[in-house]
Design an enzyme around this catalytic site. Structure first.
Site, PDB file in Angstrom:
ATOM      1  N   ALA A 141       0.824  -1.213   0.000  1.00 11.36           N
ATOM      2  CA  ALA A 141       0.000   0.000   0.000  1.00 11.36           C
ATOM      3  C   ALA A 141       0.858   1.262   0.000  1.00 11.36           C
ATOM      4  CB  ALA A 141      -0.959  -0.004   1.186  1.00 11.36           C
ATOM      5  N   THR A 142       2.033   1.213   0.608  1.00 12.20           N
ATOM      6  CA  THR A 142       2.895   2.403   0.597  1.00 12.20           C
ATOM      7  C   THR A 142       3.228   2.781  -0.838  1.00 12.20           C
ATOM      8  OG1 THR A 142       3.841   1.840   2.740  1.00 12.20           O
ATOM      9  CG2 THR A 142       5.123   3.340   1.360  1.00 12.20           C
ATOM     10  N   GLN A 165      -6.879  -0.930   5.258  1.00  9.78           N
ATOM     11  CA  GLN A 165      -7.543  -1.479   6.450  1.00  9.78           C
ATOM     12  C   GLN A 165      -8.990  -1.877   6.173  1.00  9.78           C
ATOM     13  OE1 GLN A 165      -6.282  -2.161   9.436  1.00  9.78           O
ATOM     14  NE2 GLN A 165      -4.262  -1.269   9.132  1.00  9.78           N
ATOM     15  N   SER A 186      -3.095  -3.774   0.393  1.00  8.30           N
ATOM     16  CA  SER A 186      -1.877  -4.469   0.787  1.00  8.30           C
ATOM     17  C   SER A 186      -2.221  -5.873   1.264  1.00  8.30           C
ATOM     18  CB  SER A 186      -1.213  -3.688   1.921  1.00  8.30           C
ATOM     19  OG  SER A 186      -0.086  -4.384   2.380  1.00  8.30           O
ATOM     20  N   THR A 211      10.072  -7.076 -12.768  1.00  9.52           N
ATOM     21  CA  THR A 211       9.613  -8.448 -12.924  1.00  9.52           C
ATOM     22  C   THR A 211       8.547  -8.766 -11.886  1.00  9.52           C
ATOM     23  OG1 THR A 211      11.755  -9.110 -13.785  1.00  9.52           O
ATOM     24  CG2 THR A 211      10.355 -10.870 -12.902  1.00  9.52           C
ATOM     25  N   CYS A 221       7.176   5.461  18.552  1.00  4.38           N
ATOM     26  CA  CYS A 221       8.572   5.733  18.879  1.00  4.38           C
ATOM     27  C   CYS A 221       9.233   6.319  17.648  1.00  4.38           C
ATOM     28  CB  CYS A 221       9.287   4.449  19.277  1.00  4.38           C
ATOM     29  SG  CYS A 221       8.670   3.785  20.808  1.00  4.38           S
TER      30      CYS A 221
HETATM   31  C1  LIG Z   1      -0.452  -0.962   6.525  1.00  8.09           C
HETATM   32  C2  LIG Z   1      -0.968   0.266   5.900  1.00  8.09           C
HETATM   33  C3  LIG Z   1      -0.263   0.918   4.876  1.00  8.09           C
HETATM   34  C4  LIG Z   1       1.090   0.440   4.411  1.00  8.09           C
HETATM   35  O1  LIG Z   1       0.985  -0.733   3.677  1.00  8.09           O
HETATM   36  P1  LIG Z   1       2.291  -1.569   3.275  1.00  8.09           P
HETATM   37  O2  LIG Z   1       1.782  -2.587   2.333  1.00  8.09           O
HETATM   38  O3  LIG Z   1       2.804  -2.154   4.556  1.00  8.09           O
HETATM   39  O4  LIG Z   1       3.241  -0.629   2.639  1.00  8.09           O
HETATM   40  C5  LIG Z   1      -0.816   2.052   4.322  1.00  8.09           C
HETATM   41  N1  LIG Z   1      -1.994   2.527   4.740  1.00  8.09           N
HETATM   42  C6  LIG Z   1      -2.692   1.944   5.722  1.00  8.09           C
HETATM   43  C7  LIG Z   1      -3.998   2.518   6.137  1.00  8.09           C
HETATM   44  C8  LIG Z   1      -2.200   0.799   6.336  1.00  8.09           C
HETATM   45  O5  LIG Z   1      -2.899   0.232   7.326  1.00  8.09           O
END
Ligand SMILES: *Cc1c(COP(=O)(O)O)cnc(C)c1O
Length: 391
Positions: free
Chosen positions: A74-75, A182, A202, A242, A327
């Site tokens: 998702a990032t 989420q 994700s 790839t 943190c």
């Molecule tokens: C976990 C999360 C991400 C990041 O997803 P990754 O696949 O770990 O990069 C982005 N947005 C939300 C709301 C998330 O919960």
């Protein structure tokens, strides 16, 4: 001893059948071919597996498989959506709208663009963490090109009015991106009825492997994403590299499980969450962050007033959970999401997130209730004893 897992919002274990399926795409006796190899059957077999997965992932959100672009998670999907839209415009011509409760994977790309001259509005949520459609409407200018609002907040589980915001954006010809990391597998999602232009997901948030995700990119919209990774022209030029067949098979298998129906699972998790919630409220002087807003089944963000969240977490080492603090390299900062909702630093530091999922059991919940009750009572007793000593 391994702790009981109450941190499904941060990641989920890969479901057994998903891992098993992935194994068949790795080794010499499996389908390890490159899906881009057109010249032999090993390539074709891998490509077929990738396209089967693409269909399953598209079905999760009622999309067409040609609208799914594979990413590392998702990032990356958020970066591609936001920077990919913005870089198609001159900065001054592209006003962006997002919210203060977004994941850093949305806020950081927006702030990065803002530093390059893109006007940016960051909307404040209401006290329950919801971004209202009115707040979005009030921020729109003649140069607004993209609105990015998450479907479900990762810390509180609070749902935003995605369909209303989608309708507003569509009426004004503005692109609408939704971080749905989420939301997948927790609520029904339909990109057409919610008029979503771009949607991020994700796999590791829904019992698939880490390191794979997808961006939905609507085909029937004037949308020309600027690629962020170049080289080879995979994924219709939007994301080269790839394709990781085993990872894609994993997200596809995880999606297939959800496509078979998750209403019962959501119902069960919701009952467990409420069992936990009711017992914790019994402790007194406890509030549920986002408690009055619509929420997905598994999340519970609790403020135990007068108790330090870090101390509480250390006192319940048999539970894997998250605090309302993050943190950073330098210090422990209160959660910016809880702060945006109006919580004081102290209340944010007194908050814990417990998140439940597919493998949570009633016995886990009862152990958590027991441990948290003991720990909260004992921390509160010693806090009031200290106060008496001081006065
Ligand atoms: C976990 C999360 C991400 C990041 O997803 P990754 O696949 O770990 O990069 C982005 N947005 C939300 C709301 C998330 O919960």
């Amino acid at each position: 001893m391994r702790p009981l897992y109450f941190d499904y919002a941060s990641t989920t274990p890969v479901d057994g059948p998903v891992a098993e399926k992935m194994m068949a795409y790795l080794t010499r006796d499996g389908e390890f071919g490159n899906p881009a190899s057109r010249s032999h059957i090993l390539g074709w077999m891998a490509e077929e597996a990738v396209e089967d997965a693409r269909n399953e992932v598209a079905d999760l959100i009622q999309a067409d498989s040609r609208e799914i672009v594979w990413t590392s998670g998702a990032t990356e999907a958020n970066n591609l959506a936001i920077k990919g839209v913005a870089e198609g415009y001159a900065p001054a011509e592209c006003h962006l709208i997002t919210s203060a409760t977004e994941h850093k994977a949305v806020l950081d790309p927006c702030n990065y663009l803002h530093a390059k001259g893109y006007p940016l509005s960051i909307l404040k949520p209401d006290a329950d963490g919801v971004i209202s459609v009115q707040a979005v409407a009030a921020a729109i200018t003649e140069h607004t090109r993209l609105v990015s609002i998450m479907a479900v907040n990762n810390e509180t589980g609070v749902c935003n009015p995605i369909a209303e915001i989608g309708a507003l954006c569509a009426a004004q010809g503005i692109l609408f991106h939704v971080d749905a990391a989420q939301a997948i597998g927790k609520m029904p999602l339909d990109v057409d009825s919610a008029q979503i232009s771009l949607l991020s997901m994700s796999a590791h948030k829904f019992y698939g492997p880490k390191g794979i995700g997808a961006l939905y990119v609507r085909r029937r919209s004037p949308l020309d994403l600027v690629a962020q990774i170049h080289g080879g022209g995979h994924e219709r030029g939007m994301r080269s590299g790839t394709l990781p067949t085993h990872q894609i098979v994993g997200i596809g298998a995880a999606a297939k499980i959800l496509n078979a129906g998750f209403a019962e699972e959501a119902e069960r998790i919701s009952r467990l969450r409420d069992r936990l919630l009711n017992a914790l409220v019994e402790l007194g002087d406890v509030t549920i962050n986002g408690g009055a807003a619509p929420r997905v089944p598994g999340h519970l963000n609790v403020c135990f007033h007068g108790v330090d969240g870090e101390a509480l977490m250390l006192a319940v080492r048999n539970l894997a959970l998250s605090t309302g603090s993050a943190c950073t390299s330098a210090s422990i900062e209160p959660s910016f999401v809880l702060k945006a909702m109006g919580l004081s630093d102290q209340a944010a530091h007194s908050s814990l997130r417990l998140s439940l999922g597919r493998f949570s059991t009633e016995a886990d919940v009862d152990s958590a209730i027991l441990s948290l009750t003991e720990a909260v009572n004992s921390l509160r007793t010693s806090a009031s004893r200290n106060k008496r000593h001081q006065s």
